[in-house]
Structure formats: C-alpha cells, structure tokens
Design an enzyme around this catalytic site. Structure first.
Site, PDB file in Angstrom:
ATOM      1  N   HIS A 280      40.819  30.297  30.525  1.00 19.76           N
ATOM      2  CA  HIS A 280      39.993  31.634  31.332  1.00 19.76           C
ATOM      3  C   HIS A 280      38.876  31.832  30.917  1.00 19.76           C
ATOM      4  O   HIS A 280      39.810  32.948  30.152  1.00 19.76           O
ATOM      5  CB  HIS A 280      41.447  31.765  33.094  1.00 19.76           C
ATOM      6  N   ASP A 292      43.801  37.511  26.076  1.00 19.21           N
ATOM      7  CA  ASP A 292      43.744  36.454  26.850  1.00 19.21           C
ATOM      8  C   ASP A 292      42.796  36.157  28.460  1.00 19.21           C
ATOM      9  O   ASP A 292      43.136  37.151  28.887  1.00 19.21           O
ATOM     10  CB  ASP A 292      45.370  37.147  27.516  1.00 19.21           C
ATOM     11  N   GLU A 326      42.238  32.465  37.256  1.00 20.78           N
ATOM     12  CA  GLU A 326      43.573  31.811  36.578  1.00 20.78           C
ATOM     13  C   GLU A 326      44.741  32.761  36.705  1.00 20.78           C
ATOM     14  O   GLU A 326      45.328  33.076  37.349  1.00 20.78           O
ATOM     15  CB  GLU A 326      43.886  31.791  35.327  1.00 20.78           C
ATOM     16  N   GLU A 327      44.786  34.208  36.369  1.00 20.39           N
ATOM     17  CA  GLU A 327      45.466  35.244  36.227  1.00 20.39           C
ATOM     18  C   GLU A 327      45.878  35.773  38.002  1.00 20.39           C
ATOM     19  O   GLU A 327      47.075  36.313  37.121  1.00 20.39           O
ATOM     20  CB  GLU A 327      44.624  36.955  35.770  1.00 20.39           C
ATOM     21  N   ASP A 354      45.397  29.135  25.914  1.00 19.06           N
ATOM     22  CA  ASP A 354      45.165  30.242  26.389  1.00 19.06           C
ATOM     23  C   ASP A 354      46.427  30.834  26.286  1.00 19.06           C
ATOM     24  O   ASP A 354      48.289  31.060  26.984  1.00 19.06           O
ATOM     25  CB  ASP A 354      45.674  29.952  28.118  1.00 19.06           C
ATOM     26  N   HIS A 424      48.253  41.095  28.861  1.00 17.22           N
ATOM     27  CA  HIS A 424      48.654  41.799  30.285  1.00 17.22           C
ATOM     28  C   HIS A 424      48.221  43.586  29.829  1.00 17.22           C
ATOM     29  O   HIS A 424      48.792  44.258  30.623  1.00 17.22           O
ATOM     30  CB  HIS A 424      49.241  42.062  31.385  1.00 17.22           C
TER      31      HIS A 424
END
Length: 465
Positions: A280, A292, A326-327, A354, A424
C-alpha cells in the site's frame, strides 16, 4: 519392466533438470537484487523527498506520480492509474497532553490523535481517569463510574507471543473500537496505550471507527506512548483523583479522488491468468512510512524488474499494484477487486508485502490444503537463502477482497520482532530500513512469483472459511 524403468529414469532426470534450472533462476534473482537492486533508492525518494503519505494528502498524490514514472521507466507492457475515492483526515496542529496530580502541578506526556478521531473542544478536555484493560471492562464498571471521565485503555501487547502480529491482534480492538464503546457509557474521551512492545516516548497512531455513532455524539481518541502509559498507570494507583488533559485539532473532510498505481507484464501463454504482487502506497502522517508500507511497494516494483532483467518471460500476466488507502479505509483494495470482478478478470495468485522491510523468513498462505502442499515442495529451493516458513495464515488486507476467486493468497513474512517498534509512529523512517534486508525480501517475493508462474496452482480448490 524395462519400459517402466526407463520411464522412471526419464522422469527423475527431468525433475533433477528442472530443479537445477530453478536453482539457477533463483540465484540469478538474488544476485541481481543484492548487486543492482533499485528498491532502496526508490524508497529513499518516497521517504525523504515525499514523506508521510496519508490518503488524500498532497504527499500521497506526489507518491502516485513518482511510482507511476518509475514503473513507466521499466519498460513494462502497460502502466496505468486506477481512480479511487479516499477519505481525507487531517491531524492539524500537534497534540498536547499532561497529567495533573494537583492544581498547577503537571507532567507532560506524548500523545497523538488516532486516525479518524474528532477534535477535542477548543480548550481541550480535562477530566478524571478510569483505567481499563479492555473493552470488556466497561460493562463491569458501568455508566456511574465512567460518565464524564476519560477512559484509559491500558492493555499491553502480550510479550510471550513470538509472533508480534499475533500480539498486536490481541489488543488492537481497544484502539479501533474503544471510543465508540466508551462513548456509550458517557465517557468524555479515550486514551489508548500505543501498540508496541517497546517502552519509549513515541505514541503510535492507527485507524479507529465510531461505527454508527452520530457525529454529535463522538468523543475524541488519542494514543499515548508506552512510557506515558506506564507513568499514567503508576500515578493513578498512587492517586485515583488525578486529572488528565489533552487537546487535539484533527478534522475529517469530504472524500477526494486518488489512485491505485498499476503496472503489468503480459503473459506469453496464459495472458488471461493474472498474478498480483503489491503493497500500500499510503502511510500515516507520523514518520515517513518507510516500513509501513514504502518497503512493500518498492519490493513489489522490484519483483517485476528482477524477473524482467533476468530474462524470464512469464507465462501468466504479472501485475504490480500499489494500493491507496489501506491505513484508514481499504478503499484501494476494494476498488481493485471490484474492477476485477466487473471485467471478469481471472486472478490465480496474489502476494502482498505489508510487514516491514526486515529480513525475510518466508510466507503465510491463505489457500487450500492442496495448494499449500504443492507450494511446500519448493521449500528446498529457498533454504540456501534462509527462507523456511511456508505456513497457512494471513495474507494481506489489500488482496483479501480478491478472496472470492479461485486463487492463492500469500503474504511475505519478514522477521517481526522490530516491526512494532516503528509501526504507525514518528520513528518509521528511512534510516531504520536495512538495504540488504529490503532487497532480500524483494528477491524472495520474485522467486515465489517465478515458481507459481512456472508451475501454476491447483485450480478448483477454493479457500475454505
């Protein structure tokens, strides 16, 4: 008897020849990835020239333009953009929080708004704290102990689980649904312990949902760093009457148009059978999204480049898809599957990266038992590269919407021990990606794609469950 013996010897020699041919192809893939890999340079640009790529942001659109240009330069048969509407959530000015033990006596703690949260009132929120270990504790406490207070979800990731993804799954519900559930008991807001096994000062954001809660009834939600959570919990035990203050200025805007970035090499003998590899392109706005999922994107791009540069002519159509959103919505993955269904495209295999750019360990497969046994025959080819994991398990969020087709879904599984140190958070940055580990992952993915393409999958064995 003589005829049978000759046939047996012929079959054995054919298998040995094929094995030798496959060994040579895998070695050429790994050699090229480790000496002339481009993924690290692509990631450098995504991370350091563009930065965090939250859906709907200018940076996300710059990433679309950049990756399309790179795919165009590879000489693929086709490169295009697939439109998709995505949410636009903006964090606003930096969040601020403190623990107040007495009037005027405060200690600042690091927080960040959870993705999709509403803002606090302009002056922030200050209230007493009630600590819980999970959503299930809310019912036990009841409205009388929660109303008007800030709910502090403090269930840590389980350290005894070797798979950190399993540990993450065991407590992420408090981040995703914690605000919606606490709001039912009259809570003023929620603070959630960051999803990481490490004790540090980085708050980790992530998506959250209010479900069907009306906008007027939504309460703000933020993540607190693990060090902050430990301090808050310890202080609360000493003095249950402390207050917590936090202020955040995030805002949800109308959806905006973005794109999935797609490139393909058309198959020579089965062009209507499609094999997808992807990651992503969006990331959170903290850090630059290197692990990520910038790593997964550049590895997926590398798969097509490595196969092309080694001279391999795929039987089936190989497609790289860089999914958007995606997130905080999965709009890109859902759109890709929707278009595939509308066009009656036949997908036979999909592989997602991922889980960070760390040392590859193998793959997890969402497929039939028959296909898993078929794939496990190739384990010996990967052993020289220290790849040993070929197991049933989760594949990836963006390829999961393709699951209704008769296909094999797979996820690259790197070593997971450091992933949630960065996930994140503000420290998901380029300097934490090792070039060699990143390229080993790309080569491992390309090798599996080569073998699936050459030998195919077992059809009519749909995934159960």
């Amino acid at each position: 008897m003589r005829t049978s013996l000759l046939l047996l010897l012929f079959c054995a020699s054919t298998i040995v020849f094929a094995q030798s041919e496959d060994e040579k192809q895998l070695k050429s893939i790994y050699d090229l990835a480790l000496t002339e890999g481009q993924g690290y340079d692509w990631l450098n640009h995504l991370s350091n020239q563009i930065g965090g790529r939250l859906s709907g942001s200018v940076q996300a659109e710059l990433a679309v333009d950049y990756t399309k240009a790179q795919l165009d330069s590879l000489g693929l048969d086709r490169v295009w953009l697939q439109p998709v509407m995505v949410p636009k959530w903006v964090r606003g000015t930096p969040e601020f929080a403190f623990i107040e033990t007495k009037p005027g006596l405060t200690t600042n703690v690091p927080i960040c708004a959870l993705g999709g949260s509403v803002a606090t009132p302009d002056g922030g929120i200050k209230a007493n704290i009630v600590e819980v270990k999970g959503i299930e504790d809310l019912e036990k406490l009841g409205r009388e102990q929660i109303e008007g207070k800030i709910v502090f979800y403090n269930r840590p990731m389980e350290p005894t689980l070797i798979s950190t993804f399993e540990s993450y799954s065991g407590c992420v519900d408090q981040r995703y649904a914690g605000a919606a559930e606490a709001g039912k008991f009259g809570a003023a807001g929620v603070i959630v312990r960051s999803m990481t096994l490490r004790l540090d000062d980085y708050p980790h954001t992530g998506s959250m949902s209010y479900g069907d809660v009306a906008v007027a009834n939504r309460i703000p939600a933020a993540a607190i760093s693990t060090n902050g959570a430990e301090l808050l919990s310890a202080t609360l035990k000493l003095n249950p009457d402390i207050k917590f203050y936090f202020k955040q200025n995030c805002k949800q805007f109308d959806d905006v148009q973005s794109y999935n970035v797609i490139g393909e090499i058309r198959g020579t003998t089965h062009p209507n059978e499609i094999m997808v590899v992807g990651g992503h392109l969006d990331s959170w706005d903290l850090g630059d999204g290197s692990h990520d999922d910038g790593a997964g994107c550049v590895q997926s791009m590398e798969v097509l480049r490595l196969l092309k540069e080694t001279g391999y002519k795929p039987k089936r159509t190989l497609r790289v898809v860089l999914f958007m959103n995606e997130e905080n919505g999965l709009r890109g993955g859902n759109k890709y599957a929707e278009v595939a269904r509308n066009k009656n495209e036949k997908h036979v295999f999909a592989l997602e990266s991922d889980s960070g750019g760390f040392t590859p360990r193998g793959f997890s497969f969402n497929c039939s038992d028959e296909n898993l046994k078929h794939i496990q025959q190739w384990k010996g080819l990967f052993e020289p590269y220290l790849i040993h994991m070929f197991v049933k398990g989760y594949s990836g969020a963006d390829i999961r919407p393709l699951m209704d087709q008769d296909l094999v879904l797979a996820g690259l599984r790197p070593d997971s021990q450091r992933y949630f140190d960065h996930h994140h958070a503000e420290n998901d940055t380029f300097e934490h990606v090792n070039q060699r580990e990143l390229q080993l992952g790309a080569a491992t993915m390309a090798s599996l794609v080569y073998l699936i393409d050459k030998y195919g999958t077992i059809p009519n064995t749909k995934i159960k469950g």
